[in-house]
Design an enzyme around this catalytic site. Structure first.
Site, mmCIF file in Angstrom:
data_model
loop_
_atom_site.group_PDB
_atom_site.id
_atom_site.type_symbol
_atom_site.label_atom_id
_atom_site.label_comp_id
_atom_site.label_asym_id
_atom_site.label_seq_id
_atom_site.Cartn_x
_atom_site.Cartn_y
_atom_site.Cartn_z
ATOM 1 N N SER A 178 0.769 -1.367 -0.069
ATOM 2 C CA SER A 178 -0.114 -0.266 0.079
ATOM 3 C C SER A 178 0.762 0.943 0.039
ATOM 4 C CB SER A 178 -1.259 0.256 1.368
ATOM 5 O OG SER A 178 0.211 0.152 2.196
ATOM 6 N N LYS A 179 0.253 2.328 -0.278
ATOM 7 C CA LYS A 179 1.115 3.860 -0.213
ATOM 8 C C LYS A 179 1.328 3.912 1.045
ATOM 9 C CE LYS A 179 -1.403 7.645 0.128
ATOM 10 N NZ LYS A 179 -0.285 8.723 1.026
ATOM 11 N N ARG A 180 0.743 3.420 2.139
ATOM 12 C CA ARG A 180 1.232 3.307 3.537
ATOM 13 C C ARG A 180 2.208 2.875 3.585
ATOM 14 N NH1 ARG A 180 -3.526 2.957 5.057
ATOM 15 N NH2 ARG A 180 -3.647 0.915 4.659
#
Ligand code: GLU
Length: 505
Positions: A265-267
């Site tokens: 994910s972007k996280r």
């Protein structure tokens, strides 16, 4: 004759383009090219709540940067235009109506509160999944549960409704996936998805099937996260009477976090310090910018090559493939079933390889913005020379500054500490004399400079090894860079002398 291959990438314009999305584009593109087919970009923007301004343009720009441009798209047009689902709104009702007529869909009048109440009630019972399905359908307000005359009344009054698919119970829905083979779904676990919303907009489920049919899509590749929706789509193809036109599906494996399990994910990117989006993405609502591979200094060819290998292999040890080679070698059957772990170090390795193999002239053009960002404006000739000298030490484009800044500016910090300890009067004298000697050199090139240095070393009875590092520190500022005499040649006689004289310990 076989049908012409037509594939599509069908993103929803909701934000930055995840590298998994670019990989889906790439596999579509490779498949289309290797079969002499068409690659369509269709924008699935029917969900107004998730629509983000600028996201569509951004996706198209990403495809351009990667060199994976579609044959048909909202921008380019094509024989099946429009390619934006919101502009096709008028097309879908007819098919929803067809499903209503054949009893495979029904009107549902439930309000948000009704739906909330159902969820709450179902949650009390630990074993149920709170969803609108064969279990709950009869407890809700719809054209299956209500008497026919009441349904007519509600419709006449203009009561808002959605149209839902009626998923049959106790049926096994089968799908042959090009990567996973035969997959079976138990219809009892599938909910009655909304097909048409109260505002007349189709949902993704209806629109994707109708458009894949109308646009004559022959193969549909999408991320594995869409697998749970597949039985709904298979049933729709069947109910609309188009089963023999259904595209062949391939659900692509997820790109996984480098550590642990689950989708990257972007996280994860923020947490581990690497990009997840193809290009910088600025959220128009928050103004927050998320770093992209492009801005981090990746070459698009390297990025694309890296993505190709994330979930596919050619069956050989080869890892570096040009796009043309990929077109020639790619086959969807060799895409792995299991998820592929993203490895940023490997991604950087690909970039380093591409930098190494790119000619100096185009490479200089790519490096220029990263050099000019430091307020210097070298000539093309100088930049190309420098790029050639330092490219093997560069992994990302900004490295050209870190590895070559001393060609464009006098270093501002000199690592004197490294040479201070072994510094002495004799060395100082050596450099003073050599600086005076090179001022008189008739020729200024790498060989002449080295010959002069060697002669001086001999004359002074000093060890070459003892003065090479100091010379490097004087010219570069630190313990790095290409050959020290070529550096002297490139920065010029005057600047070399100036830098030698500046160090006085
Ligand atoms: N609109 C879907 C998405 O946002 C497309 C899924 C599909 O390719 O069917 O990914």
């Amino acid at each position: 004759m076989d049908k012409k291959v037509r594939v599509r990438f069908a993103p929803s314009p909701t934000g930055g383009l995840h590298l998994g999305g670019v990989r889906t584009v790439l596999y579509n593109y490779l498949f289309a090219r290797s079969h002499g087919g068409d690659f369509v970009l269709r924008v699935e923007d029917t969900d107004q709540n998730r629509f983000v301004a600028g996201a569509e343009q951004y996706i198209m720009d990403c495809l351009k940067w990667c060199g994976l441009e579609p044959d048909e798209s909202p921008e380019k047009g094509g024989p099946y235009a429009p390619y934006r689902q919101s502009e096709r709104k008028h097309l879908y009702y007819e098919y929803a109506q067809k499903l209503l007529d054949s009893g495979h869909a029904y009107y549902a009048f439930d309000t948000t509160e009704d739906l909330e109440r159902m969820r709450k009630e179902l949650k009390k019972d630990e074993h149920s999944v709170p969803q609108y399905d064969h279990n709950t359908r009869m407890k809700m307000r719809n054209s299956v549960s209500l008497p026919a005359d009441e349904v007519v009344k509600l419709l006449d009054k203009g009561t808002p409704y959605v149209i839902r698919i009626k998923i049959p119970d106790n049926v096994t829905v089968k799908l042959t996936d090009m990567i996973r083979g035969e997959i079976s779904f138990d219809s009892n676990l599938v909910d009655d998805k909304v097909l048409l919303k109260a505002d007349g907009m189709p949902t993704y489920h209806l629109a994707v099937v109708v458009d894949d049919y109308l646009m004559k899509i022959t193969h549909a590749f999408r991320g594995e996260e869409w697998l749970p929706s597949a039985p709904v789509h298979v049933l729709l193809w069947e109910y609309l009477g188009w089963k023999e036109h259904m595209p062949l599906w391939a659900h692509l494996p997820l790109i996984l976090k480098p550590d642990g399990n689950g989708k990257l994910s972007k996280r994860d990117g923020d947490r581990l310090g690497f990009p997840v989006f193809a290009m910088n993405w600025t959220d128009p609502k928050t103004g927050e910018t998320t770093m992209g591979f492009r801005e981090m200094g990746f070459l698009p060819q390297a990025f694309v090559n890296m993505l190709a290998m994330l979930g596919w292999n050619s069956g050989t040890e080869q890892e570096i493939f040009s796009l043309d080679e990929l077109v020639a070698k790619f086959s969807i059957e060799r895409v792995h079933k299991g998820g592929a772990k993203f490895d940023f170090e490997k991604a950087k390795w690909f970039n380093n390889q591409y930098i190494h193999h790119t000619d100096n002239e185009p490479l200089a053009k790519l490096a220029r913005p990263y050099i000019e960002a430091h307020s210097v404006k070298p000539t093309d000739e100088l930049l190309e020379k420098v790029v050639g000298l330092v490219k093997d030490r560069c992994t990302l484009l900004p490295d050209f500054w870190a590895q070559g800044h001393f060609f464009f500016e006098t270093p501002t910090t000199i690592d004197e500490a490294t040479i201070k300890e072994k510094w002495n009067e004799q060395k100082q004298q050596f450099f003073n004399d050599w600086a005076a000697a090179i001022a008189l050199l008739p020729e200024w090139n790498e060989q002449a400079i080295e010959v002069s240095f060697n002669e001086h070393v001999q004359q002074k009875g000093i060890k070459k090894g003892d003065v090479m590092l100091p010379l490097r520190i004087m010219l570069v500022g630190g313990k790095y860079g290409p050959g020290v005499f070529i550096i002297a040649e490139v920065i010029g006689k005057e600047e070399t002398i100036k830098r030698i004289k500046a160090v006085n310990l």
